[in-house]
Design an enzyme around this catalytic site. Sequence first.
Site, short mmCIF file in Angstrom:
data_model
loop_
_atom_site.label_atom_id
_atom_site.label_comp_id
_atom_site.label_asym_id
_atom_site.label_seq_id
_atom_site.Cartn_x
_atom_site.Cartn_y
_atom_site.Cartn_z
N LYS A 224 0.88 -1.20 0.11
CA LYS A 224 0.08 0.04 0.02
C LYS A 224 0.84 1.30 0.04
O LYS A 224 1.60 1.62 0.97
CB LYS A 224 -0.90 0.14 1.19
N GLY B 188 6.95 4.79 8.40
CA GLY B 188 6.29 5.98 8.55
C GLY B 188 6.34 6.21 9.93
O GLY B 188 7.46 6.39 10.64
N SER B 189 5.19 6.93 10.37
CA SER B 189 5.23 7.78 11.85
C SER B 189 5.29 6.80 12.96
O SER B 189 4.88 5.68 12.99
CB SER B 189 4.13 8.54 11.84
N THR B 190 5.93 7.09 14.06
CA THR B 190 6.21 6.40 15.31
C THR B 190 4.75 6.02 15.76
O THR B 190 4.57 4.94 16.29
CB THR B 190 7.06 7.07 16.03
N GLY C 155 3.37 3.26 13.64
CA GLY C 155 4.16 2.16 13.95
C GLY C 155 3.97 1.44 15.07
O GLY C 155 3.78 0.26 15.30
N GLU D 56 10.27 0.85 10.64
CA GLU D 56 11.24 1.97 10.35
C GLU D 56 10.48 3.15 10.54
O GLU D 56 9.73 3.61 9.73
CB GLU D 56 11.90 1.79 8.96
N CYS E 236 13.44 10.46 7.34
CA CYS E 236 13.27 10.16 8.94
C CYS E 236 14.47 10.33 9.53
O CYS E 236 14.74 10.66 10.66
CB CYS E 236 12.63 8.70 8.93
N GLU F 42 10.00 15.32 16.04
CA GLU F 42 10.12 15.23 14.77
C GLU F 42 9.38 16.17 14.03
O GLU F 42 8.01 16.18 13.97
CB GLU F 42 9.97 13.90 14.28
#
Length: 477
Positions: free
Chosen positions: A182, A234-236, A239, A256, A290, A387
Amino acid sequence: MAFEYAPAPESRAIVDIAPSYGLFIDGEFTEAADGKVFKTISPSTEEVLSEVAQAKEEDVDRAVRAARKAFGTWSALPGSERAKYLFRIARIIQERSRELAVLETLDNGKPIRETRDVDLPLVAAHFFYYAGWADKLEHAGFGPDPKPLGVAGQVIPWNFPLLMLAWKIAPALATGNTVVLKPAETTPLSALFFADICRQAGLPKGVVNILPGYGDAGAALVAHPDVDKVAFTGSTAVGKEIARTVAGTRKKLTLELGGKGANIVFDDAPIDQAVEGIVGGIFFNQGQVCCAGSRLLVQESVHDELLDALKRRISTLRLGDPLDKNTDIGAINSAEQLARITALADQGEAEGAERWSPACELPSSGYWFAPTLFTNVTQAHTIAREEIFGPVLSVLTFRTPEEAVAKANNTPYGLSAGIWTEKGSRMLAVANRLRAGVIWSNTFNKFDPTSPFGGYKESGFGREGGRHGLEAYLDVR
């Protein structure tokens, strides 16, 4: 009087964008089950590039079933045969690299120099590299007869759409897995063009499936009971949600996630070289990286000299049309991302940090943010902790190597770091104490398919790239 740059635009005519695209399932483009579509726009102009089918849970199920059906045949192929397909894909990517570079720039907003000179060569290199591993898996160090897992569900971000696709798909195919991927909703086009490359390469139906869509499609893919491996970049925050979804299942997972990389400049560093590395570390891809070096830690004795040189260099950066080969800073990927960058930069100023940007005229349409530097930043400032994912650099100071290490590690993230010094002993001593997955010395943002990449702490776990990147797609129990 300084010379002026003449416009040097890359032609859009090289790429033919269709008015609409379907989902790529079982080797064919098809409409979404409910017929829904969404528009993808160019961040630099806000023009609609195309209309794309929007995947939902029913479409995810169709794609996973196609991948499961293809898995038996694909995994049974000798590694040398799978390698032929990967080599063919790599060569087609090289042949179509100019077309793909223009497409990526239009859909993502990054400068053509980056897509042409960085992204596309690395994309091809990853497929070449993992093609070489396909018939050598028993020598990779994961047992004498490693087996593929099955169906890999992969969710990729918008900052490096085609490169993140290569990082995910190349090792999955080399190890005998099939894929449902995706892409991000703001950058679906290069993944759909890759689907056409798969057909051009004669890849068996169902081995690769591409599902453009929003977060609900990604969540359905992650939660699907017939997915054996989940890979997410992607974003924490997302995740963590994925980790909760996968917990307690048999699925293998690699994440990641975000970063707040420290770029450490010691007093013996070559200043001009360090300045180039700092600029590349934070303004490459508009800081939407990132592993960006978004925290600059400078030894106090060279702070003023470095800052003067850095401001002079930033003042020469050219912001504008991403298709112009002279452009250094392109467009921010979306209105939503621009709003986040703006809010965090404003918060940094409100908290007392000193803000500086060069004289910079922003285009009237599209999503733009001038390269920005913050000084007088402390570890308590929001801009030093969160971030930002934009062209914003926070400058902090230190006096001793011990203080530099303590400040660099004072973050929930652990993805990247940089060290600038002429002393090899200092570089090794400091690197050994930094809690980051990748550490660059006297350079920054250098990548190679043979080198593993990944983070610690809230930057995720698992490695992509290199021999290590094979492990996540193999049954090594």
